[in-house]
Write a protein that holds these residues in place. Structure first.
Motif, mmCIF file in Angstrom:
data_model
loop_
_atom_site.group_PDB
_atom_site.id
_atom_site.type_symbol
_atom_site.label_atom_id
_atom_site.label_comp_id
_atom_site.label_asym_id
_atom_site.label_seq_id
_atom_site.Cartn_x
_atom_site.Cartn_y
_atom_site.Cartn_z
ATOM 1 N N HIS B 118 0.856 -1.180 0.000
ATOM 2 C CA HIS B 118 0.000 0.000 0.000
ATOM 3 C C HIS B 118 0.895 1.233 0.000
ATOM 4 O O HIS B 118 0.484 2.319 -0.396
ATOM 5 N N VAL B 119 2.152 1.038 0.424
ATOM 6 C CA VAL B 119 3.150 2.108 0.427
ATOM 7 C C VAL B 119 3.900 2.105 -0.896
ATOM 8 O O VAL B 119 4.419 1.082 -1.313
ATOM 9 N N VAL B 120 3.935 3.281 -1.586
ATOM 10 C CA VAL B 120 4.747 3.413 -2.799
ATOM 11 C C VAL B 120 6.074 4.028 -2.376
ATOM 12 O O VAL B 120 6.105 5.133 -1.820
ATOM 13 N N ALA B 121 7.175 3.297 -2.599
ATOM 14 C CA ALA B 121 8.482 3.749 -2.117
ATOM 15 C C ALA B 121 9.515 3.711 -3.227
ATOM 16 O O ALA B 121 9.680 2.695 -3.895
ATOM 17 N N GLN B 122 10.201 4.852 -3.420
ATOM 18 C CA GLN B 122 11.320 4.852 -4.356
ATOM 19 C C GLN B 122 12.541 4.374 -3.577
ATOM 20 O O GLN B 122 13.090 5.097 -2.752
ATOM 21 N N ARG B 123 12.959 3.167 -3.833
ATOM 22 C CA ARG B 123 14.084 2.576 -3.086
ATOM 23 C C ARG B 123 15.416 3.014 -3.669
ATOM 24 O O ARG B 123 16.413 3.071 -2.957
ATOM 25 N N ALA B 124 15.433 3.266 -4.992
ATOM 26 C CA ALA B 124 16.641 3.783 -5.654
ATOM 27 C C ALA B 124 16.188 4.701 -6.775
ATOM 28 O O ALA B 124 15.348 4.312 -7.580
ATOM 29 N N PRO B 125 16.719 5.961 -6.826
ATOM 30 C CA PRO B 125 16.356 6.887 -7.909
ATOM 31 C C PRO B 125 17.052 6.443 -9.189
ATOM 32 O O PRO B 125 17.910 5.552 -9.159
ATOM 33 N N LEU B 126 16.698 7.078 -10.315
ATOM 34 C CA LEU B 126 17.371 6.731 -11.573
ATOM 35 C C LEU B 126 18.873 6.935 -11.415
ATOM 36 O O LEU B 126 19.334 8.031 -11.085
ATOM 37 N N THR B 127 19.616 5.899 -11.625
ATOM 38 C CA THR B 127 21.055 5.942 -11.395
ATOM 39 C C THR B 127 21.765 4.938 -12.296
ATOM 40 O O THR B 127 21.164 3.936 -12.709
ATOM 41 N N SER B 128 23.045 5.227 -12.579
ATOM 42 C CA SER B 128 23.836 4.241 -13.310
ATOM 43 C C SER B 128 24.656 3.415 -12.314
ATOM 44 O O SER B 128 25.447 2.568 -12.704
ATOM 45 N N ASP B 129 24.436 3.702 -11.033
ATOM 46 C CA ASP B 129 25.079 2.919 -9.977
ATOM 47 C C ASP B 129 24.200 1.697 -9.699
ATOM 48 O O ASP B 129 23.365 1.706 -8.792
ATOM 49 N N PHE B 130 24.396 0.682 -10.491
ATOM 50 C CA PHE B 130 23.509 -0.467 -10.390
ATOM 51 C C PHE B 130 23.681 -1.237 -9.075
ATOM 52 O O PHE B 130 22.757 -1.926 -8.639
ATOM 53 N N ASP B 131 24.859 -1.104 -8.458
ATOM 54 C CA ASP B 131 25.041 -1.763 -7.153
ATOM 55 C C ASP B 131 24.081 -1.177 -6.122
ATOM 56 O O ASP B 131 23.589 -1.888 -5.243
ATOM 57 N N ARG B 132 23.821 0.109 -6.267
ATOM 58 C CA ARG B 132 22.880 0.758 -5.360
ATOM 59 C C ARG B 132 21.487 0.148 -5.525
ATOM 60 O O ARG B 132 20.781 -0.087 -4.552
#
Lengths: 403, 285
Positions: B118-132
């Protein structure tokens, strides 16, 4: 994690009786158990009665009705006696274990305590097909459960209130407390029947109609409607109608609440939501404006602003919609719903930058739900915050009434 | 939010940057971009040029300005259902599949992770750091109900937050139960949106919303019975998306605001073309 039919309370397995009781002895045993039962406890009296069969309990309810009718009619006529089965009770004997409607309320509380606190009473262990209920969670069926008969027995006991349970204050208190408990626990199968009867008995109770309206609005919710479809695909039909039918029923009950008690702002806000869902946006907006004018606080005001924002957008007034969504966002800054609404509204207007700014409010919120608060997530959960208070009140009144 | 409810049985998406900087859907529609998949006998057709395409906007033929293929960096937004119904095995499969997809991205690509219950969460923003993004995948744990519609909207908007070609992958194992946004309103937004949405639905619960959303954006819905082969499903989506052409044209001879029906064909070939069915150009205001 699915929960079952009991509250987080005492988990007791009922003890088995060695010998079945004769009907007259069961009546006496019940009256004595009612006397020694401490309301709110899974005590010995509750465990004993929990072990009686469904049919025995139904016969018992009929006997209780006879006792009550007799007592109401003749309690000042000391020469009278009551014969039930092979036993004869004089008034003096009866009054040691039965004091009219107060005993009946305590009796109903005994049965509701069994339903709340005793796991797997005999009626659950031995129930038939008619007692099967379906557990649903997040729009899906989660298996079956069996219903306890003790809520129904509690109602039957109160049917014996003399001269009539209609508009009896103690009976109303038990019905309200029980309905609130059942709604909070999500025992919709039981509360459905419970409220049907409560409306007949207490046609002027705004509380009973508010609970009934809440139930129907809940039945129309995406979660319940998805569960209905899920179970239907597996060959099971639930006693829940289409969302529009349930919304129409909810509308009727909310209007009844407002006619009984025009100051019930919650009914106005929820009625506005229901009308919006029915596509009657002008009416919905009018209802919601009126509700806001009443000055609701907290989550209720948030809901009203959120709902009115949606209605204003659907009516073509994007500025008004934006204002209401912003108002909701101000009231609950950590709530995602108003910001999602503002973002979508801006995107719909072609303002991609504003849409992204609004969305940033959501994407910058912590992922951990414990740092988030959006009342919308619990809109369809039971609204009353006085459930425990009501139950305590019913118990206290029961104890007082026999002293 | 986890208590089951009981009922009585009633027996009883270089070139991408350039294109994306042109406002596509204002009242003055200056450029329209359309993501197109061309297949023949089930296999992607490569090497097509602008002159190979016929594009009709509301039935009016349009001169194609540009066709790009394959070398445009991607923004991949993963929107993953983390409601309580996701069991541990499915969660493991989902994490592995997400990481496999990230392994398939190029250095210039970017990725984001949105999870939803029910919670919408951005866990990682657009990034080229794929490890993140990988770490964010490991951190997310299932709980709560399902806001599929809200999360799909958020994922599309994240796709629009960056110049580039956006692929949104929405994974869900259930139907929406708690979104605030209505399905209809988000579908309308999808018709104005450049992102292409691919949906992956697992299990028996089917969301009409996912089918309509993927159709509206020219994506595809994958219905799978179990998450066992989710790695292959996600790889297939990425491979397919990289085979798509990005067509751009400036509408001529058609009205601005409102719904524009799109038809894209390949000249002289019996090829299947998959693209969004149209786009919605905003009116004033």
């Amino acid at each position: 994690m699915p929960l079952l039919l009991c509250a987080a309370a005492a988990h007791a397995q009922p003890a088995r009786r060695p010998e079945p009781l004769l009907p007259a002895d069961r009546l006496v045993a019940w009256l004595e158990d009612v006397q020694r039962h401490t309301p709110g406890a899974a005590d010995g009296a509750a465990l004993e009665v929990a072990n009686w069969s469904r049919s025995d309990l139904e016969i018992l309810a009929g006997d209780i009705r006879k006792v009550s009718a007799f007592y109401y009619r003749f309690h000042q006529d000391r020469g009278r006696s009551l014969r039930i089965y092979d036993r004869t009770f004089s008034l003096d004997e009866l009054e040691k274990i039965f004091v009219g409607n107060a005993t009946l309320l305590r009796g109903a509380l005994l049965h509701s305590d069994i339903a709340m606190y005793v796991v797997d009473d005999l009626s659950v262990r031995s129930g038939g097909e008619q007692d099967i209920t379906f557990a649903v969670d997040d729009g899906r069926g989660q298996g079956t459960r069996r219903m306890t008969v003790h809520w129904r027995i509690g109602r039957l006991v109160l049917d014996a209130v003399a001269p009539s349970p209609k508009d009896n204050a103690l009976a109303l208190l038990w019905y309200r407390a029980s309905a609130a408990y059942l709604l909070r626990q999500g025992h919709f199968a039981e509360v459905h029947a419970h409220l049907d009867i409560a409306r007949q008995l207490f046609p002027t109770s705004a509380d009973v109609f508010l609970d009934s309206a809440y139930l129907r609005e809940k039945f129309a919710s995406p979660e319940i409607q998805a569960a209905v479809q899920d179970l239907k695909s597996r060959g099971t039909t639930l006693n829940v109608e289409s969302d529009r039918t349930e919304l129409a029923r909810a509308e009727g009950f909310f209007r009844q609440v407002l006619s009984l008690d025009p100051a019930r702002v919650e009914a106005g806000v929820r009625l506005g939501h229901v009308l919006g869902e029915l596509g009657r946006h002008q009416e919905a907006a009018a209802e919601l404006r009126q509700a806001i004018a009443e000055g609701p606080k907290g989550a209720l005001r948030y809901f009203a602003e959120l709902f009115l924002g949606r209605e204003e957008e659907l009516l073509g007034d994007r500025e008004a919609a934006r204002a209401h969504f912003q108002e909701a966002a101000v009231r609950f800054p950590d709530a995602q719903s108003p910001h999602l609404a503002l973002s979508r509204l801006a995107r719909q207007s072609g303002d991609r930058a504003a849409a992204l700014r609004a969305l940033e409010h959501v994407t910058s919120l912590p992922a951990d739900e414990s740092y988030r608060a959006d009342p919308w997530w619990v809109y369809f959960m039971y609204h009353a915050d006085d459930v425990d208070e009501l139950i305590d009140q019913a118990r206290a009144r029961a104890v007082e009434s026999v002293q | 939010m986890t208590r089951p409810l009981l009922f009585v049985m009633a027996l009883m998406a270089a070139a991408g940057s350039l294109l994306a900087q042109v406002p596509a859907f204002s009242s003055k529609v200056e450029a329209v971009r359309v993501d197109v998949l061309v297949t023949e006998n089930g296999r992607p057709v490569r090497g097509l040029q602008a002159g190979d395409f016929d594009v009709l906007d509301n039935g009016v033929p349009q001169p194609v300005d540009l066709v790009s293929y394959e070398d445009i960096p991607l923004n991949v937004i993963l929107a993953f259902d983390m409601s309580e119904s996701l069991d541990q095995t499915s969660l493991d499969h989902l994490r592995n599949a997400g990481k496999t997809l990230l392994d398939g991205l190029n250095r210039d690509d970017r990725a984001a992770l949105v999870t939803f219950s029910h919670v919408v969460a951005q866990r990682a923003p657009l990034t080229s750091d794929f490890d993140r993004v990988r770490a964010a995948l490991d951190d997310a744990a299932p709980s709560g109900h399902t806001s599929l519609v809200d999360a799909s909207f958020a994922a599309m908007m994240i796709g629009e937050s960056d110049v580039g070609r956006s692929l949104v992958i929405v994974f869900s194992d259930g139907v929406d139960t708690t979104s605030w946004l209505s399905a209809e309103s988000v579908l309308e937004t999808a018709r104005r949106c450049d992102a292409v949405v691919y949906g992956v639905e697992v299990g028996k619960s089917r969301s009409g919303f996912s089918r309509e959303l993927t159709s509206a954006t020219g994506g595809r819905l994958m219905e799978i019975q179990s998450t066992r082969d989710l790695n292959a499903t996600f790889r297939a989506i990425l491979d397919e998306f990289r085979q798509r052409y990005l067509i751009s044209y400036s509408p001529k001879g058609v009205a601005g605001a409102g719904w524009h029906r799109l038809e894209v064909r390949v000249k002289g070939r019996n090829a299947a073309v998959k693209s969004r069915p149209g786009y919605l150009a905003a009116g004033p205001g």
